[in-house]
Design an enzyme around this catalytic site. Structure first.
Site, short mmCIF file in Angstrom:
data_model
loop_
_atom_site.label_atom_id
_atom_site.label_comp_id
_atom_site.label_asym_id
_atom_site.label_seq_id
_atom_site.Cartn_x
_atom_site.Cartn_y
_atom_site.Cartn_z
N GLU A 111 46.27 -1.18 65.85
CA GLU A 111 45.85 -0.44 64.63
C GLU A 111 44.90 -1.22 63.86
OE1 GLU A 111 47.38 2.89 63.32
OE2 GLU A 111 48.05 3.36 65.68
N ASN B 229 41.50 0.66 59.99
CA ASN B 229 42.14 0.86 61.37
C ASN B 229 41.09 0.65 62.60
OD1 ASN B 229 44.11 2.89 59.62
ND2 ASN B 229 45.06 1.44 60.67
N HIS C 260 52.02 0.77 58.24
CA HIS C 260 50.96 -0.42 58.62
C HIS C 260 51.47 -1.65 57.61
CE1 HIS C 260 47.58 2.57 59.95
NE2 HIS C 260 48.26 2.07 61.08
N ARG D 26 44.07 9.79 66.32
CA ARG D 26 43.31 8.53 65.96
C ARG D 26 42.76 8.08 67.16
NH1 ARG D 26 44.21 5.59 60.66
NH2 ARG D 26 41.97 5.65 60.99
N CYS E 241 43.00 0.86 52.82
CA CYS E 241 43.12 1.81 53.98
C CYS E 241 41.55 2.20 54.30
CB CYS E 241 43.71 2.93 54.21
SG CYS E 241 45.59 2.69 53.90
N ALA F 112 50.11 12.69 61.09
CA ALA F 112 50.47 11.33 61.39
C ALA F 112 52.05 11.09 61.15
CB ALA F 112 49.66 10.41 60.40
#
Ligand code: SUG
Length: 446
Positions: free
Chosen positions: A175, A111, A251, A139, A370, A23
């Protein structure tokens, strides 16, 4: 107004949980690349957090992991032959692609989608837009299966609309709920849906000046607002500051958290003007001033916020109407983060603080918030969704035993090439679909 609750749907950590450093812009993921992972422990940590919420009286459910390594994707890239042959070939010719197909990243359910409760939409249905997750290859693979899972759980079209993910265009990169907040007087009341985005016009050059990718587009927010048919006065966009992204806050839920009339945000999260707009809109909708708290840089630096995941705490409503803060344990021992938590508690923003150990997830840059997708549902909607994923003490016990039976204790990056891992994961997921009564969910089952 109908009585409603907020259901937290947590992604179950998958059997291939590993640290491949995939990521970009996620400091923990990049830093821990190549580290040995502990899938069994990771999954149990996640389940323990869910149990805590359940015991606090907060409705809790689970989302199943995705099939990994994801063979359909490798086949789409031209790999041919038996599953074993494909894994062997990918491991040799393109190990990075194998890693991308092996991430357990669907566990970060924030997400998975953006969700608009029925109190906010013109047709009175709950709307879901699964995120296309376009910014990161590993993702982006999630969106097809997330759509299928959501359509399975929320199949009743009288109450629910699960849209397709937005088209796969950079200007529409999305996202999901990690960049979304909802402010309301009560869960069942009208809410102000705050859609955060990372860059202005789709092709504004400044978005390319960031050190790290700006993952959420303005275009996605506008499209979600339209397709969910959110009432005119109940949606507002807010631009995130570019410095946040470069500081590792990829995020919005790493720099702000909210629940009902409370919004707690970092000084550098948004521009002042946007905050004022939201505050005003919220005041108008709620009929009373919302409680906005700005955490200033001097009290908790952006770097410390990212390091501790302070803002990735879950702020939840308890059955008695009080709020509780579910914070990562990393905040417990961090002087500045701890001081802010104590201060907010003194100010009565929440009456209870719980520190949770989700370290295996944290090492990949995913905190407590998350791991969960918030779905506000009224009594009828809650009864109309698939009941098999709702956590009960019995289901918790079953899932714990299931993890202990099927998950490896540890994984090194090289183990992703082991064909036995695919077999084990499929066996685990096959058993899980029975426990959760999901029928045939995965491609390998059909
Ligand atoms: O997209 N990590 C995730 C963490 C997501 C956090 N979610 C929220 N803030 N809501 C990501 O960066 C790491 C995977 C790896 O390295 O294999 C990763 O994808």
């Amino acid at each position: 107004m109908m009585q409603a609750v907020e259901l937290n749907l947590d992604g179950i950590v998958g059997p291939t949980h590993n640290y491949a450093g995939l990521a970009a812009g996620n400091l923990a993921s990049m830093r821990n690349r190549g580290r040995r992972s502990y899938p069994r422990q990771a999954a149990l940590q996640g389940l323990d957090k869910m149990r805590l919420l359940m015991e606090l009286g907060v409705p809790q459910g689970v989302l199943p992991p995705h099939e990994r390594p994801y063979l359909p994707f490798l086949r789409a890239l031209g790999f041919r032959g038996s599953d074993q042959a494909i894994i062997a070939k990918a491991a040799k010719d393109n190990p990075l692609m194998l890693a991308n197909c092996s991430s357990s990243s669907a566990m970060w359910a924030a997400n998975a989608a953006t969700v608009s409760p029925s109190a906010d939409t013109l047709d009175g249905k709950v709307h879901f837009t699964p995120a296309n997750l376009l910014s990161e290859l590993h993702r982006s693979i999630e969106s097809v299966v997330n759509t299928r899972i959501l359509r399975t759980l929320f199949a009743n079209t009288r109450y629910f609309t699960v849209h397709d993910p937005l088209p796969s265009a950079w200007a529409l990169r999305d996202e999901g709920a990690a960049n979304y907040l909802r402010l309301a007087a009560s869960h069942g009341g009208k809410g102000l849906e705050v859609l955060a985005f990372d860059s202005g016009m789709p092709y504004q050059p400044q978005e390319y000046l960031h050190r790290f990718p700006a993952r959420q587009s303005l275009g996605a927010g506008i499209a979600v607002r339209h397709r969910h048919a959110i009432r005119e006065d109940q949606a507002v966009g807010i631009q995130r500051a570019g410095e946040c992204i470069d500081a590792g806050a990829f995020h919005a839920d790493l720099v702000a958290m909210g629940n009902l009339d409370v919004l707690i945000y970092h000084q550098q999260a948004f521009d002042r003007q946007s905050i004022a707009v939201i505050q005003k809109a919220c005041h108008r909708l709620l009929g009373s001033p919302p409680r906005f708290v700005e955490i200033i840089e001097d009290n908790l630096s952006l770097a410390d916020a990212v390091q501790t995941y302070f803002f990735n705490s879950q702020l939840v409503t308890l059955p008695n109407g009080d709020m509780a803060l579910i914070a990562p344990q990393e905040c417990r021992t961090h002087t500045a983060a701890r001081a802010q938590i104590d201060l907010l508690k003194q100010q009565d923003l929440f009456s209870r603080v719980e520190f949770v150990d989700v370290r295996q997830s944290m090492l990949n840059g995913g905190g407590p918030a998350c791991l969960r997708l918030r779905v506000v549902l009224n009594t009828k909607e809650l009864a109309a969704m698939h009941q098999g994923v709702l956590l009960t003490p019995q289901l918790y016990d079953q899932l714990t035993r299931w993890v202990q039976k099927h998950y490896r204790e540890s994984l090194a990056p090289a183990d992703l090439a082991d064909p036995a891992l695919l077999r084990e994961s499929r066996q685990a997921l096959d058993a899980l679909t029975k426990i959760l009564r999901l029928g045939c969910l995965y491609e390998f089952q059909s």
